[in-house]
Scaffold this active site. Structure first.
Site, PDB file in Angstrom:
ATOM      1  N   HIS A  99       0.833  -1.199   0.000  1.00 53.67           N
ATOM      2  CA  HIS A  99       0.000   0.000   0.000  1.00 53.67           C
ATOM      3  C   HIS A  99       0.865   1.245   0.000  1.00 53.67           C
ATOM      4  O   HIS A  99       2.002   1.226   0.467  1.00 53.67           O
ATOM      5  CB  HIS A  99      -0.946   0.023   1.211  1.00 53.67           C
ATOM      6  N   HIS A 101       0.785   5.263   1.218  1.00 47.34           N
ATOM      7  CA  HIS A 101       0.083   6.265   2.035  1.00 47.34           C
ATOM      8  C   HIS A 101       0.100   7.609   1.310  1.00 47.34           C
ATOM      9  O   HIS A 101       1.152   8.048   0.831  1.00 47.34           O
ATOM     10  CB  HIS A 101       0.812   6.489   3.371  1.00 47.34           C
TER      11      HIS A 101
HETATM   12  P1  AMP Z   1       1.788   0.431   7.379  1.00 50.13           P
HETATM   13  O1  AMP Z   1       2.245   0.662   8.789  1.00 50.13           O
HETATM   14  O2  AMP Z   1       2.573   1.203   6.342  1.00 50.13           O
HETATM   15  O3  AMP Z   1       1.732  -1.056   7.049  1.00 50.13           O
HETATM   16  O4  AMP Z   1       0.330   1.013   7.282  1.00 50.13           O
HETATM   17  C1  AMP Z   1      -0.817   0.267   7.577  1.00 50.13           C
HETATM   18  C2  AMP Z   1      -1.930   1.252   7.720  1.00 50.13           C
HETATM   19  O5  AMP Z   1      -3.156   0.574   7.578  1.00 50.13           O
HETATM   20  C3  AMP Z   1      -1.981   1.976   9.060  1.00 50.13           C
HETATM   21  O6  AMP Z   1      -1.819   3.370   8.858  1.00 50.13           O
HETATM   22  C4  AMP Z   1      -3.370   1.630   9.607  1.00 50.13           C
HETATM   23  O7  AMP Z   1      -3.985   2.732  10.233  1.00 50.13           O
HETATM   24  C5  AMP Z   1      -4.106   1.230   8.365  1.00 50.13           C
HETATM   25  N1  AMP Z   1      -5.210   0.289   8.550  1.00 50.13           N
HETATM   26  C6  AMP Z   1      -5.190  -0.878   9.214  1.00 50.13           C
HETATM   27  N2  AMP Z   1      -6.392  -1.483   9.128  1.00 50.13           N
HETATM   28  C7  AMP Z   1      -7.188  -0.676   8.386  1.00 50.13           C
HETATM   29  C8  AMP Z   1      -8.544  -0.739   7.943  1.00 50.13           C
HETATM   30  N3  AMP Z   1      -9.337  -1.784   8.243  1.00 50.13           N
HETATM   31  N4  AMP Z   1      -9.022   0.279   7.205  1.00 50.13           N
HETATM   32  C9  AMP Z   1      -8.243   1.340   6.903  1.00 50.13           C
HETATM   33  N5  AMP Z   1      -6.954   1.444   7.275  1.00 50.13           N
HETATM   34  C10 AMP Z   1      -6.433   0.469   8.019  1.00 50.13           C
END
Ligand code: AMP
Ligand code: ZN
Length: 139
Positions: A99, A101
């Protein structure tokens, strides 16, 4: 992939605040909302991160970034934006479905700091390192 939270979002098995979707990618609001409008862009196809991504998935994913970033800026009135991608736990990855951001920025004093330490450049070392990396680039 079973037990992948983002695959479940793609499948519609768990809810999300969807911003964009087409055949290849999906974007939805990050639950954490680091700043207003913090959005995640993901490939629909499960892949762990960029380190395991093929070129065609990368094309699909990264090609969508400019129009999504512009939409986010228009909708929120953000002044600028950080576009960040974390690969593996050491780099801050916590969800192991690739993903990107998009973090809109509104205010210099918002407390968010993305800093890289700087070192005195040793051009001999840099040259050797660059050549070493260059030799590993896949055809
Ligand atoms: P990372 O730390 O780069 O892997 O980012 C993962 C992101 O996913 C974090 O910023 C979380 O807040 C976000 N996240 C986790 N679960 C969900 C969800 N169900 N819907 C939207 N965002 C999520
Ligand atoms: Zn997945």
């Amino acid at each position: 992939m079973d037990n992948c939270i983002f695959c479940k979002i793609v499948a519609g098995d768990i809810p999300s605040s969807k911003v964009y979707e087409d055949d290849q990618v999906m974007a939805f609001l990050d639950l954490s909302q680091t700043t207003k409008g913090h959005t995640l862009l993901i490939p629909k196809k499960h892949v762990r991160n960029v380190l395991e991504m093929d070129e065609s998935t990368a094309q699909d994913l990264f090609a969508r970034l400019p129009k999504l970033a512009r939409a986010l800026q228009k909708a929120t009135g953000a002044v600028g934006m950080n576009i960040i991608n974390n690969n593996e736990e050491i780099a801050g990855q916590s969800v192991f479905h690739a993903h990107v951001h998009l973090v809109p920025r509104y205010d210099q004093n918002d407390g968010i700091k993305i800093e890289y330490t700087t070192h005195e450049p040793d051009f001999n070392v840099l040259g050797k390192l660059a050549a070493q990396i260059a030799s590993e680039v896949e055809e």
